[in-house]
Write a protein that holds these residues in place. Structure first.
Motif, mmCIF file in Angstrom:
data_model
loop_
_atom_site.group_PDB
_atom_site.id
_atom_site.type_symbol
_atom_site.label_atom_id
_atom_site.label_comp_id
_atom_site.label_asym_id
_atom_site.label_seq_id
_atom_site.Cartn_x
_atom_site.Cartn_y
_atom_site.Cartn_z
ATOM 1 N N ASP A 91 0.814 -1.218 0.000
ATOM 2 C CA ASP A 91 0.000 0.000 0.000
ATOM 3 C C ASP A 91 0.850 1.270 0.000
ATOM 4 O OD1 ASP A 91 1.008 -0.032 2.587
ATOM 5 O OD2 ASP A 91 -0.886 0.534 3.523
ATOM 6 N N ALA A 92 2.089 1.186 -0.476
ATOM 7 C CA ALA A 92 2.972 2.358 -0.484
ATOM 8 C C ALA A 92 2.334 3.533 -1.214
ATOM 9 C CB ALA A 92 4.314 2.005 -1.129
ATOM 10 N N GLN A 93 1.675 3.264 -2.338
ATOM 11 C CA GLN A 93 1.051 4.347 -3.101
ATOM 12 C C GLN A 93 -0.098 4.983 -2.331
ATOM 13 O OE1 GLN A 93 1.287 1.255 -6.275
ATOM 14 N NE2 GLN A 93 0.736 2.997 -7.546
ATOM 15 N N ASP A 94 -0.838 4.173 -1.574
ATOM 16 C CA ASP A 94 -1.913 4.714 -0.747
ATOM 17 C C ASP A 94 -1.341 5.666 0.296
ATOM 18 O OD1 ASP A 94 -3.500 2.964 -2.175
ATOM 19 O OD2 ASP A 94 -3.596 1.474 -0.586
ATOM 20 N N GLN A 95 -0.224 5.262 0.895
ATOM 21 C CA GLN A 95 0.414 6.111 1.896
ATOM 22 C C GLN A 95 0.921 7.408 1.266
ATOM 23 O OE1 GLN A 95 3.135 4.203 4.700
ATOM 24 N NE2 GLN A 95 2.331 2.185 4.142
ATOM 25 N N GLY A 96 1.458 7.305 0.039
ATOM 26 C CA GLY A 96 1.923 8.498 -0.666
ATOM 27 C C GLY A 96 0.784 9.447 -0.981
ATOM 28 N N ALA A 97 -0.346 8.890 -1.420
ATOM 29 C CA ALA A 97 -1.514 9.714 -1.734
ATOM 30 C C ALA A 97 -2.028 10.424 -0.481
ATOM 31 C CB ALA A 97 -2.613 8.853 -2.341
ATOM 32 N N LYS A 98 -2.041 9.706 0.622
ATOM 33 C CA LYS A 98 -2.504 10.295 1.883
ATOM 34 C C LYS A 98 -1.610 11.453 2.299
ATOM 35 C CE LYS A 98 -3.679 9.060 6.653
ATOM 36 N NZ LYS A 98 -3.738 7.946 7.651
ATOM 37 N N LEU A 99 -0.289 11.275 2.142
ATOM 38 C CA LEU A 99 0.653 12.343 2.486
ATOM 39 C C LEU A 99 0.446 13.560 1.590
ATOM 40 C CD1 LEU A 99 3.132 13.371 4.060
ATOM 41 C CD2 LEU A 99 4.563 12.278 2.314
ATOM 42 N N ALA A 100 0.275 13.329 0.297
ATOM 43 C CA ALA A 100 0.094 14.438 -0.644
ATOM 44 C C ALA A 100 -1.194 15.200 -0.362
ATOM 45 C CB ALA A 100 0.096 13.913 -2.077
ATOM 46 N N ILE A 101 -2.270 14.477 -0.109
ATOM 47 C CA ILE A 101 -3.556 15.112 0.170
ATOM 48 C C ILE A 101 -3.494 15.923 1.463
ATOM 49 C CG2 ILE A 101 -5.971 14.664 0.766
ATOM 50 C CD1 ILE A 101 -5.802 12.226 -1.132
ATOM 51 N N GLY A 102 -2.749 15.413 2.435
ATOM 52 C CA GLY A 102 -2.686 16.076 3.728
ATOM 53 C C GLY A 102 -1.603 17.128 3.849
#
Length: 285
Positions: A91-102
């Motif tokens: 889920d690395a990409q999910d974690q990256g998306a969460k960081l970018a959104i936040g």
């Protein structure tokens, strides 16, 4: 002609060796990027590979091509670098998306690269390449190397045996295991090929960076989507590799955008301490 250049290189002519090295340098750097996911590391290891190979050229016995021999040196250097790091979670990409959104500053850096860079375009197929790289990094290093060499760069099994110093049986097992693992991850995650998939990041980003583009039309341009209705899982994985191998992640239309998204992903999983800790990132902002 090439035999004469090799003869001169073996005699100590660094210019002759540079000529031979240049013939596969772009592919070597692309390969290293898929392993390392960091442009600075790629440049450093490419330079180190050149120096190491030239210094050891007297040991080149021509059992394989010079290219295969150099890739073995580069792979060993990359292995030394990577074994200090953890394998990536699925889920690395999910974690990256969460960081970018936040993190508005990170989201803004994406937009700046997209708007100002000559390599800031967004193409869905390039993000599928990005996704393939991220998922491949969930594999043990030797599995990842074997898979990328065979499926991305068309090395023969016997050449991979030389590069990894493994038997043919071991290499074939590494390839089978790698493909099976990645197929399972894609099957459970990718919404492009499975309506129950949890990740639709490539389409979501396409909607952000190409808001006037019809999403369904863009999806249907991909053979992967067309094939999802009629092919089995193994065939879909082959389609995915065919799509990915046609892309050079360092010289594509969206290479800069995908690279900064990659850095965000690496930051999110702790592979990078600070998204903004290099001059390149600061210059981009």
């Amino acid at each position: 002609m090439e035999e004469e250049i090799l003869k001169n290189a073996l005699a100590g002519d660094i210019n002759a060796f540079q000529t031979l090295f240049a013939g596969f340098q772009q592919q070597l750097k692309s390969y290293l990027y898929r392993l390392l996911t960091d442009r600075n590391d790629v440049d450093d290891l490419t330079h180190d590979t050149f120096i190491r190979a030239f210094d050891k050229l007297s040991t080149f016995n021509q059992d394989a091509s010079l290219k295969t021999w150099v890739f073995k040196i580069a792979t060993n250097l990359a292995y030394d670098h990577l074994r200090k790091q953890k394998r990536w979670p699925a889920d690395a990409q999910d974690q990256g998306a969460k960081l970018a959104i936040g993190t508005p500053e990170i989201s803004q850096s994406f937009r700046i690269v997209h708007q100002t860079s000559n390599a800031g375009a967004y193409e869905m197929r390039e993000h599928i390449d990005f996704c393939f790289t991220c998922i491949s990094k969930t594999l043990p290093i030797e599995n990842q190397v074997a898979l990328i060499l065979k499926d991305m760069y068309d090395f023969q099994v016997r050449e991979i045996c030389l590069i990894l110093d493994k038997t043919e049986g071991v290499v074939k097992h590494l390839l089978h295991d790698s493909r099976d693992t990645m197929t399972n991850i894609f099957d459970n995650r990718c919404a492009l090929i499975n309506k129950n998939g949890i990740c639709d990041q490539c389409s979501q980003l396409n909607g952000i960076f190409n808001p006037k583009q019809n999403q369904q039309e863009e999806r249907m341009k991909l053979e992967l989507v067309k094939g999802s209705k009629k092919f089995d899982r193994s065939a879909l994985f082959e389609l995915r590799t065919m799509l990915v191998k046609a892309i050079d992640p360092l010289h594509s239309a969206g290479a800069d955008l995908q690279d900064i998204i990659m850095r965000c992903t690496r930051t999110a999983i702790g592979d990078v301490n600070d998204f903004f800790d290099t001059q390149a990132d600061k210059a981009g902002n």
